[in-house]
Design an enzyme around this catalytic site. Structure first.
Site, mmCIF file in Angstrom:
data_model
loop_
_atom_site.group_PDB
_atom_site.id
_atom_site.type_symbol
_atom_site.label_atom_id
_atom_site.label_comp_id
_atom_site.label_asym_id
_atom_site.label_seq_id
_atom_site.Cartn_x
_atom_site.Cartn_y
_atom_site.Cartn_z
ATOM 1 N N LYS A 38 1.036 -1.107 0.036
ATOM 2 C CA LYS A 38 -0.087 -0.153 0.083
ATOM 3 C C LYS A 38 0.961 1.367 0.043
ATOM 4 O O LYS A 38 0.773 2.409 -0.628
ATOM 5 C CB LYS A 38 -0.933 -0.151 1.395
ATOM 6 C CG LYS A 38 -1.762 1.012 1.298
ATOM 7 C CD LYS A 38 -2.816 1.057 2.535
ATOM 8 C CE LYS A 38 -3.864 2.112 2.815
ATOM 9 N NZ LYS A 38 -4.346 2.053 3.872
ATOM 10 N N GLU A 89 11.307 -4.541 3.814
ATOM 11 C CA GLU A 89 11.168 -5.774 3.525
ATOM 12 C C GLU A 89 10.794 -6.060 1.710
ATOM 13 O O GLU A 89 11.336 -6.594 0.983
ATOM 14 C CB GLU A 89 10.322 -6.910 4.262
ATOM 15 C CG GLU A 89 10.803 -6.892 5.676
ATOM 16 C CD GLU A 89 10.019 -5.857 6.642
ATOM 17 O OE1 GLU A 89 9.725 -4.831 6.231
ATOM 18 O OE2 GLU A 89 10.152 -5.952 7.722
ATOM 19 N N GLY A 131 -4.235 -2.316 5.222
ATOM 20 C CA GLY A 131 -3.552 -3.514 4.758
ATOM 21 C C GLY A 131 -4.429 -4.611 5.367
ATOM 22 O O GLY A 131 -4.814 -5.439 4.489
ATOM 23 N N ARG A 132 -4.660 -4.820 6.734
ATOM 24 C CA ARG A 132 -5.238 -5.927 7.186
ATOM 25 C C ARG A 132 -6.476 -6.248 6.789
ATOM 26 O O ARG A 132 -7.176 -7.364 7.264
ATOM 27 C CB ARG A 132 -4.888 -5.971 8.771
ATOM 28 C CG ARG A 132 -5.591 -4.859 9.509
ATOM 29 C CD ARG A 132 -4.839 -4.710 10.936
ATOM 30 N NE ARG A 132 -5.052 -3.555 11.396
ATOM 31 C CZ ARG A 132 -4.584 -2.412 11.601
ATOM 32 N NH1 ARG A 132 -3.479 -2.094 10.671
ATOM 33 N NH2 ARG A 132 -4.916 -1.368 12.329
ATOM 34 N N GLU A 166 -3.077 -6.054 15.775
ATOM 35 C CA GLU A 166 -2.628 -4.946 14.983
ATOM 36 C C GLU A 166 -3.968 -3.839 15.222
ATOM 37 O O GLU A 166 -3.556 -2.735 15.437
ATOM 38 C CB GLU A 166 -2.129 -5.117 13.526
ATOM 39 C CG GLU A 166 -1.265 -3.897 13.237
ATOM 40 C CD GLU A 166 -0.770 -3.931 11.649
ATOM 41 O OE1 GLU A 166 0.412 -4.520 11.961
ATOM 42 O OE2 GLU A 166 -1.058 -3.573 10.902
ATOM 43 N N HIS A 189 -2.310 -32.722 20.015
ATOM 44 C CA HIS A 189 -0.852 -33.069 20.451
ATOM 45 C C HIS A 189 0.239 -32.211 20.413
ATOM 46 O O HIS A 189 1.177 -32.509 20.527
ATOM 47 C CB HIS A 189 -0.813 -34.269 19.317
ATOM 48 C CG HIS A 189 -2.090 -35.244 19.002
ATOM 49 N ND1 HIS A 189 -2.013 -36.459 19.900
ATOM 50 C CD2 HIS A 189 -3.205 -35.317 18.366
ATOM 51 C CE1 HIS A 189 -3.049 -37.036 19.649
ATOM 52 N NE2 HIS A 189 -3.598 -36.416 18.977
ATOM 53 N N LYS A 225 10.518 0.100 13.314
ATOM 54 C CA LYS A 225 10.974 0.103 12.136
ATOM 55 C C LYS A 225 11.877 1.309 11.843
ATOM 56 O O LYS A 225 12.991 1.332 11.219
ATOM 57 C CB LYS A 225 9.744 0.887 11.212
ATOM 58 C CG LYS A 225 8.760 -0.355 10.719
ATOM 59 C CD LYS A 225 7.681 0.065 9.995
ATOM 60 C CE LYS A 225 6.399 -0.852 9.503
ATOM 61 N NZ LYS A 225 5.514 -0.296 8.824
#
Ligand SMILES: O=P(O)(O)OC[C@H]1O[C@](O)(CO)[C@@H](O)[C@@H]1O
Length: 542
Positions: A209, A215, A267-268, A354, A385, A500
């Site tokens: 965005k 990254e 974004g999310r 977030e 398990h 960041k």
């Protein structure tokens, strides 16, 4: 009307008293669920899902208080205003219109003088045309053959939701396209993908965005360099999804096609925008992506219109607030009894944590206690398990179980102990919820189960694209409702900034050292300096 403040509201005080009552032995879940009518009173069917909260540590009086809290918070009203385009993201002065991305009713949503819905639908049309052209081979790889690999390059909200849906619908992926995700800047992520793809037949979708995320930028740079090294033209292998006016929104032939996302979708919350739309349509076919959108739309309508007592995401949100802020469980697990939902928990983890991991309310005032819940999860029965020992006898945490009535695969299962696989799976799901609630007496403390451990069960009929859309929209609406009840703004994420910025300081020190190896990271604090010295020597140092 007085401003709503979660922890100062009189209902907050009443719920604190209610929580004390629910700690009394007479309200142990084994006693509550003995009531024959418990399920009828504590379950709801709507929006294409069934939600059973009969094993939550709650009675009718408590639910009544929670519904009053929902009313006092104005949550439903705020939700409807959000859907209509009001700028409910107050810290960033933005509308929040992820639901408009799947609103097929031809009703404009006016925002600053333009129809936001029409803009989103235009992007959808462009996705349909583009993906059809890729599938037909009209748009193809450098060797003139059809694209075979698609790699999503993006992180956080620009990747997790898409990965969840892609895995959930993998059984429908019949377009002869392999989908990979390059999220991390960790070179293992790129290395593993690069070694298994054919670069000539690979399409990279750069999704960011902001188009500034470290990254994603580092990965795009690496991809372009690798392609040039192979004699390929990156512009023929790259597609971008970014917001209008971002540094990546330049046109100029640097990519095959560019798709827009908008500042009114976070974004999310962006899976149903071009962020999910481009890769999922390529992977599954556009029609299936649209069916997924229509499922989400169905749940949206329910979340907006259903009265509080019938509203699944609102009830689920109230129970999370209850468990977190009144019963004191800081965490909750999502355990889907369906392997295709293996990436649901990581997606909801980001979506919810977030959004709601906040210390201030929407008026900018510090909350008495930070909001939000720690979320984790794994599919059942694998989870049983893995960490269910702790769930039964260690520190308790509420569980959201998810059950699917009709699996994607109809196999000849045969019978083992008189039941098929699907029955065995459900026996385990129901057994876990029962055991957590009931517990078991034993004279040997090591074999004693306290019980009274809360859980809910969310039931879906199948894992068709519509159902996965409903599930996605359920968790989005639940997250937003939780925030509105806590009185916080779920749409900003200032909490991710400090790390960041700090990475920038370390990056700079490394770059200085790269230029001048004599510089021994002098500007850094002693702890971080030592780590960078170890990294540059590749050796452990005392
Ligand atoms: O899409 P972008 O701008 O690359 O951001 C990626 C992700 O990073 C975050 O800002 C968190 O660091 C998320 O909110 C976002 O989804």
């Amino acid at each position: 009307m007085a401003e709503y403040r979660f922890d100062e509201h009189e209902l907050h005080g009443q719920l604190v008293i209610q929580a004390r009552k629910m700690s009394d032995n007479s309200t142990h879940l084994k006693n509550l669920i003995a009531d024959e009518s418990r399920l009828a009173s504590f379950s709801v069917n709507g929006g294409g899902l069934f939600f059973d909260y009969s094993r939550q540590r709650m009675d009718k009086a408590g639910m009544q208080l929670l519904f009053e809290l929902a009313e006092a918070s104005g949550a439903r009203n705020r939700f409807a205003r959000m859907a209509a385009g009001e700028k409910v993201n107050i810290t960033e002065n933005r509308a929040v219109l992820h639901m408009a991305a799947r609103s097929f009713a031809d009703v404009p949503i006016m925002l600053d003088g333009r129809d936001a819905r029409a803009e989103l639908m235009a992007v959808l049309d462009k996705i349909r045309t583009f993906t059809n052209a890729v599938h037909s081979g009209e748009v193809n790889g450098s060797d003139g053959q059809k694209f075979k690999h698609v790699v999503v390059v993006g992180i956080g909200g620009s990747y997790l939701g898409t990965e969840f849906v892609a895995r959930a619908l993998e059984a429908f992926a019949d377009r002869d396209i392999q989908l990979d995700f390059l999220a991390n800047v960790d070179i293992h992520n790129f290395g593993a993908i690069w070694t298994r793809i054919d670069p000539q037949r690979t399409l990279w979708i750069i999704i960011s965005k902001s188009y500034t995320t470290a990254e994603t930028m580092a990965n795009e740079d690496l991809i372009r360099r690798y392609m040039i090294d192979c004699g390929l033209d990156p512009a023929k292998h790259i597609v971008t999804v970014t917001s209008k006016g971002s540094p990546g929104d330049q046109g100029g032939g640097r990519e095959i096609a560019a798709f827009h996302m908008f500042d009114f979708i976070g974004g999310r919350y962006s899976v149903t925008s071009a962020v999910g739309g481009v890769p999922l349509s390529l992977y599954l076919g556009y029609d299936r992506f649209e069916r997924f959108l229509k499922g989400a739309e169905m749940m949206d309508r329910h979340a907006i219109n259903a009265p509080a007592e019938q509203n699944l995401p609102l009830i689920a949100a109230l129970l999370t607030v209850w468990n977190t802020s009144f019963l004191g469980y800081p965490q909750g697990a999502i355990i889907p009894y369906a392997s295709p939902l293996s990436k649901l928990a990581p997606h909801v983890q980001q979506l919810n944590m977030e959004s709601n991991g906040k210390s201030v309310d929407a008026t900018g005032r510090f909350l008495a206690e930070p909001a939000g819940t720690v979320i984790f999860g794994e599919p059942g029965t694998n989870a049983q398990h893995s960490f269910f020992q702790l769930a039964h006898q260690g520190k308790p945490f509420p569980v959201e179980f998810i059950g699917v009535l009709n699996p994607q695969y109809r196999m000849d299962e045969g019978c083992c102990k008189g039941v098929g696989h699907q029955q065995e799976l459900w026996a385990n799901l129901l057994a876990q919820a029962t055991a957590l609630a009931m517990g078991r007496e034993n004279d040997d403390p090591a074999k004693y189960f306290s019980g009274n451990r809360p859980s809910s069960i969310l039931v879906i009929e199948d894992l068709e694209p519509e159902s996965v859309g409903r599930l996605l929209a359920f968790y989005e609406a639940k997250t937003v409702y939780e925030a509105f009840i806590w009185g916080i703004n779920p749409f900003d994420q200032f909490g991710v900034e400090l790390g960041k910025v700090t990475a920038g300081t370390l990056r700079k020190a490394m770059a200085v050292h790269n230029d001048n190896p004599a510089d021994n990271f002098s500007g850094l604090d002693p702890i971080n300096r030592r780590y960078l010295q170890m990294l540059s020597s590749g050796k452990l140092i005392d």
